[in-house]
Design a protein around this motif. Structure first.
Motif, mmCIF file in Angstrom:
data_model
loop_
_atom_site.group_PDB
_atom_site.id
_atom_site.type_symbol
_atom_site.label_atom_id
_atom_site.label_comp_id
_atom_site.label_asym_id
_atom_site.label_seq_id
_atom_site.Cartn_x
_atom_site.Cartn_y
_atom_site.Cartn_z
ATOM 1 N N THR A 1 -0.045 -0.468 0.002
ATOM 2 C CA THR A 1 0.169 0.441 -1.135
ATOM 3 C C THR A 1 0.046 1.894 -0.666
ATOM 4 O O THR A 1 0.884 2.740 -0.999
ATOM 5 C CB THR A 1 -0.873 0.163 -2.247
ATOM 6 N N LEU A 2 -0.993 2.161 0.136
ATOM 7 C CA LEU A 2 -1.198 3.534 0.612
ATOM 8 C C LEU A 2 -0.027 3.992 1.480
ATOM 9 O O LEU A 2 0.410 5.146 1.404
ATOM 10 C CB LEU A 2 -2.501 3.644 1.410
ATOM 11 N N GLN A 3 0.498 3.055 2.290
ATOM 12 C CA GLN A 3 1.631 3.424 3.149
ATOM 13 C C GLN A 3 2.852 3.770 2.308
ATOM 14 O O GLN A 3 3.558 4.749 2.567
ATOM 15 C CB GLN A 3 1.971 2.262 4.102
ATOM 16 N N ILE A 4 3.103 2.961 1.269
ATOM 17 C CA ILE A 4 4.283 3.208 0.426
ATOM 18 C C ILE A 4 4.114 4.490 -0.385
ATOM 19 O O ILE A 4 5.051 5.290 -0.507
ATOM 20 C CB ILE A 4 4.545 1.985 -0.481
ATOM 21 N N VAL A 5 2.911 4.691 -0.911
ATOM 22 C CA VAL A 5 2.664 5.936 -1.674
ATOM 23 C C VAL A 5 2.862 7.141 -0.757
ATOM 24 O O VAL A 5 3.534 8.116 -1.123
ATOM 25 C CB VAL A 5 1.250 5.935 -2.300
ATOM 26 N N ALA A 6 2.307 7.064 0.465
ATOM 27 C CA ALA A 6 2.432 8.193 1.410
ATOM 28 C C ALA A 6 3.896 8.518 1.668
ATOM 29 O O ALA A 6 4.307 9.683 1.650
ATOM 30 C CB ALA A 6 1.731 7.855 2.723
ATOM 31 N N LYS A 7 4.697 7.474 1.873
ATOM 32 C CA LYS A 7 6.125 7.672 2.158
ATOM 33 C C LYS A 7 6.823 8.308 0.951
ATOM 34 O O LYS A 7 7.644 9.215 1.090
ATOM 35 C CB LYS A 7 6.755 6.314 2.479
#
Ligand code: GTP
Length: 187
Positions: free
Chosen positions: A83-89
């Motif tokens: 989730t954090l990776q997708i939000v960051a992107k």
């Protein structure tokens, strides 16, 4: 002798490249690949010095994923990480290239909005907020509704390197208190 010298030069170049790669890696957050807290501190100190000389408008936005603990608790840490990776992107692609975005820590991100004042900071942040809430994130047939709250402020003459961030952070808590998935601006 010449071949020994050439060999030595090659090895020096190899270790120089490795050293530069190491420096770059030290500034990046391993999970999201965004600049990390240390990189943010460095960049903000530079921008602050620049701003003291040429006070072009500069905004700081603190962005925090809402109820993130629930995602970890319900689906596990690896889903939380994803989730954090997708939000960051999503955050990175929603912002201008000139805006500096970093992972501040945990589920909190910080953005330096260069040459942006109180009248034109809201549109890109609103775009970013909407982009996150429309991420089509599904886990085990559950549709996850991910949202972020944002606190934002603009640097003023009495600020030092800490006060502006603290004000944005206070604005973030107001956004959380007001129900999350929103942006709060503090003068
Ligand atoms: N998966 C994962 N979780 C993390 C990471 N860093 C921090 N967290 C978790 O993020 C959660 C943050 O929880 P809280 O500070 O309570 O915030 P929240 O649940 O988002 O609630 P609000 O901010 O009030 O909306 C904690 O459970 C941390 O363990 C990480 O790198 N990966």
């Amino acid at each position: 002798m010449e071949s020994k010298l050439a060999n030595l030069e090659q090895r020096t170049e190899f270790y120089r490249k490795k050293w530069l790669e190491e420096i770059a890696r030290a500034d990046l957050d391993a999970l999201t690949n965004l600049p990390n807290r240390g990189a943010y501190d460095k960049r903000f100190n530079e921008e602050f010095k620049r701003w003291l000389r040429h006070p072009d408008p500069l905004c700081i936005a603190v962005i925090d994923v809402d109820h993130f603990k629930k995602i970890n608790d319900k689906y596990g840490h690896s889903v939380g990480d994803k989730t954090l990776q997708i939000v960051a992107k999503t955050l990175r692609t929603s912002l201008r290239e000139t805006d500096f975005l970093a992972r501040y820590g945990g589920e909190e991100f910080v953005c330096l909005m260069i040459n942006t004042d109180a009248t034109n900071m809201l549109t890109p942040l609103e775009k970013l907020r909407k982009a996150v809430s429309s991420i089509p994130f599904k886990v085990k047939n559950d549709r996850l509704n991910i949202t972020v709250s944002v606190g934002v402020t603009m640097l003023v003459a009495t600020d030092n390197v800490h006060t502006a961030f603290d004000r944005a952070d206070k604005a973030l808590y107001e956004a959380k208190d007001a129900g999350r998935n929103r942006i709060c601006y503090k003068k």
